[in-house]
Write a protein that holds these residues in place. Structure first.
Motif, PDB file in Angstrom:
ATOM      1  N   ALA A  33       0.814  -1.218   0.000  1.00  0.00           N
ATOM      2  CA  ALA A  33       0.000   0.000   0.000  1.00  0.00           C
ATOM      3  C   ALA A  33       0.846   1.265   0.000  1.00  0.00           C
ATOM      4  CB  ALA A  33      -0.929   0.004   1.211  1.00  0.00           C
ATOM      5  N   ALA A  36       0.884   3.872  -2.764  1.00  0.00           N
ATOM      6  CA  ALA A  36      -0.221   4.816  -2.938  1.00  0.00           C
ATOM      7  C   ALA A  36      -0.504   5.637  -1.690  1.00  0.00           C
ATOM      8  CB  ALA A  36      -1.492   4.063  -3.344  1.00  0.00           C
ATOM      9  N   VAL A 357      -3.072  -8.477  -4.137  1.00  0.00           N
ATOM     10  CA  VAL A 357      -3.227  -7.250  -4.921  1.00  0.00           C
ATOM     11  C   VAL A 357      -4.644  -6.692  -4.786  1.00  0.00           C
ATOM     12  CG1 VAL A 357      -3.190  -6.286  -7.252  1.00  0.00           C
ATOM     13  CG2 VAL A 357      -1.422  -7.913  -6.545  1.00  0.00           C
ATOM     14  N   ARG A 360      -5.036  -5.241  -1.303  1.00  0.00           N
ATOM     15  CA  ARG A 360      -4.290  -3.973  -1.230  1.00  0.00           C
ATOM     16  C   ARG A 360      -5.131  -2.820  -1.760  1.00  0.00           C
ATOM     17  NH1 ARG A 360      -0.294  -3.278  -5.955  1.00  0.00           N
ATOM     18  NH2 ARG A 360      -2.370  -3.050  -6.891  1.00  0.00           N
ATOM     19  N   ASP A 361      -5.764  -3.019  -2.907  1.00  0.00           N
ATOM     20  CA  ASP A 361      -6.565  -1.948  -3.500  1.00  0.00           C
ATOM     21  C   ASP A 361      -7.756  -1.591  -2.616  1.00  0.00           C
ATOM     22  OD1 ASP A 361      -4.816  -1.918  -5.615  1.00  0.00           O
ATOM     23  OD2 ASP A 361      -6.104  -3.068  -6.968  1.00  0.00           O
ATOM     24  N   GLN A 362      -8.354  -2.586  -1.971  1.00  0.00           N
ATOM     25  CA  GLN A 362      -9.477  -2.313  -1.073  1.00  0.00           C
ATOM     26  C   GLN A 362      -9.009  -1.549   0.168  1.00  0.00           C
ATOM     27  OE1 GLN A 362     -11.325  -6.110  -0.321  1.00  0.00           O
ATOM     28  NE2 GLN A 362     -12.005  -6.353  -2.423  1.00  0.00           N
ATOM     29  N   ILE A 364      -6.361   0.517   0.305  1.00  0.00           N
ATOM     30  CA  ILE A 364      -6.057   1.882  -0.127  1.00  0.00           C
ATOM     31  C   ILE A 364      -7.335   2.697  -0.286  1.00  0.00           C
ATOM     32  CG2 ILE A 364      -5.147   3.240  -2.066  1.00  0.00           C
ATOM     33  CD1 ILE A 364      -3.082   0.959  -2.465  1.00  0.00           C
ATOM     34  N   ALA A 365      -8.397   2.035  -0.774  1.00  0.00           N
ATOM     35  CA  ALA A 365      -9.665   2.738  -1.015  1.00  0.00           C
ATOM     36  C   ALA A 365     -10.275   3.299   0.269  1.00  0.00           C
ATOM     37  CB  ALA A 365     -10.653   1.802  -1.706  1.00  0.00           C
TER      38      ALA A 365
END
Length: 369
Positions: A33, A36, A357, A360-362, A364-365
């Motif tokens: 993370a 970002a 992956v 990770r995006d969840q 960061i969101a």
């Protein structure tokens, strides 16, 4: 030109780069993370040297509770004054209190991760009151939609103050390590001998007290089987004594703690994985079993049913029922190798939704939406 990265503080109860626990997955998530997010990680306790990482790590110096809480408050206040808007706390009640006070009361956001069945276990009066206060005033983050509903019902939480974030695993990396296993050779286990694997803390919460009875039932039906038990904890000596009393010590081996870096090989050697817990949230061990394509029998507690492929739900057993758990394991072990491989393929496809992956995006969101 450097792109803008939202700033956040992440509070961990403990940091140990050489950990043998699932905390290693948290460190990996934070590293992923950091591309970002501008992350400051505060560790309430740290063991060993703190390595260089993609994020900043600050270990607290004080061990005495009140001083540690005051130190944490000062660290968070400094971060908030510098413009940090988000604080994320992993389980720590006192971290949750400090984060709410500094961030929640000043227009920032305080997130509090809790994923389990805490309503089963009472704390002392002060700790329970503090825990409930944090749940009601921070934004709760938990592992599954079903757990979110249960927390809201039991603790009177507003659904719009709860977020769902699954645990994650590097599916390809773990799967490859599991397939490259030499555990059977190392332990002298025949290629066609059934192997059951357990990996968890040896505590009653994790159903470890049931292991001797489960192993005895399996070995009575399948004398050539081997039950491998990885982990340490308060039940270890009682388990050892019970297995010796039952005369099954040669067919059920206590391995002690196995480093996280080595655990995949044990999954790869097993025909079935066992998780007899009385309490769980979103267990990493089941993600590991699926990534290794190892069929499992688990107790139907917490978020287990939600993260289990439909094909495996018949192998979820009631908590505390060693007879039902053993029967489910025997049923799995008596299936043909092709049938177990087919289950493994279903697991491998299912666990993709929890790949590192995607999680990770969840994560960061949470800080960018």
């Amino acid at each position: 030109m450097t792109s803008y990265r939202p700033r956040a503080v992440f509070i961990l109860p403990e940091y140990d780069a050489a950990t043998g626990s699932h905390f290693s997955y948290i460190y990996a998530l934070l590293g992923d993370a950091a591309s970002a997010l501008d992350l400051l990680v505060i560790a309430e306790r740290a063991r060993g040297a703190i390595p260089e990482a993609a994020y900043r790590i600050r270990a607290q110096r004080f061990a005495f509770g009140p001083l540690r809480l005051l130190e944490l408050f000062v660290l968070l206040l400094a971060a908030r004054i510098s413009g940090v808007r988000h604080a994320y706390v992993h389980y720590s009640i006192y971290g949750g209190l400090a984060a709410w006070l500094v961030f929640g009361c000043t227009g920032g956001r305080a997130y509090y991760w809790n994923c389990g069945m805490p309503w089963l276990y009472r704390r002392n009066r002060f700790a329970e009151a503090a825990f409930r206060f944090v749940l009601r005033h921070a934004i709760l983050v938990t592992g599954t939609p079903g757990l979110a509903v249960t927390y809201a019902r039991i603790y009177g939480l507003r659904p719009d103050r709860i977020r769902v974030l699954p645990n994650g695993i590097d599916v390809d990396l773990f799967g490859a390590a599991a397939r490259d296993s030499d555990i059977r050779q190392n332990f002298g286990i025949a290629a066609n001998a059934p192997v059951v694997f357990f990996a968890h803390r040896l505590s009653r919460r994790k159903g470890a007290d049931l292991l001797p009875d489960i192993a005895a039932r399996i070995l009575a039906r399948m004398p050539r089987a081997m039950v491998l038990i990885a982990g340490d904890g308060p039940e270890r000596e009682a388990i050892r004594a019970d297995m010796e009393r039952r005369g099954i010590a040669s067919g059920a081996r206590l391995l002690g703690s196995v480093p996280q870096r080595d655990i995949a090989a044990y999954f790869g050697a097993a025909d079935a994985f066992l998780m007899p817990s009385e309490e769980e949230g979103f267990p990493h061990v089941l993600l590991e079993a699926m990534a290794a394509r190892t069929p499992y029998v688990a107790t139907d507690v917490g978020g287990v049913r939600e993260i289990t492929p439909p094909a495996l739900t018949p192998y979820l057993a009631p908590s505390g029922n060693s007879e039902r758990i053993a029967e489910a394991l025997i049923d799995l072990l008596e299936r043909s190798a092709n049938e177990r491989r087919a289950i493994g393929e279903i697991e491998a496809a299912w666990v993709r939704r929890y790949d590192r992956v995607i999680v990770r995006d969840q994560f960061i969101a949470l800080f960018t939406k």
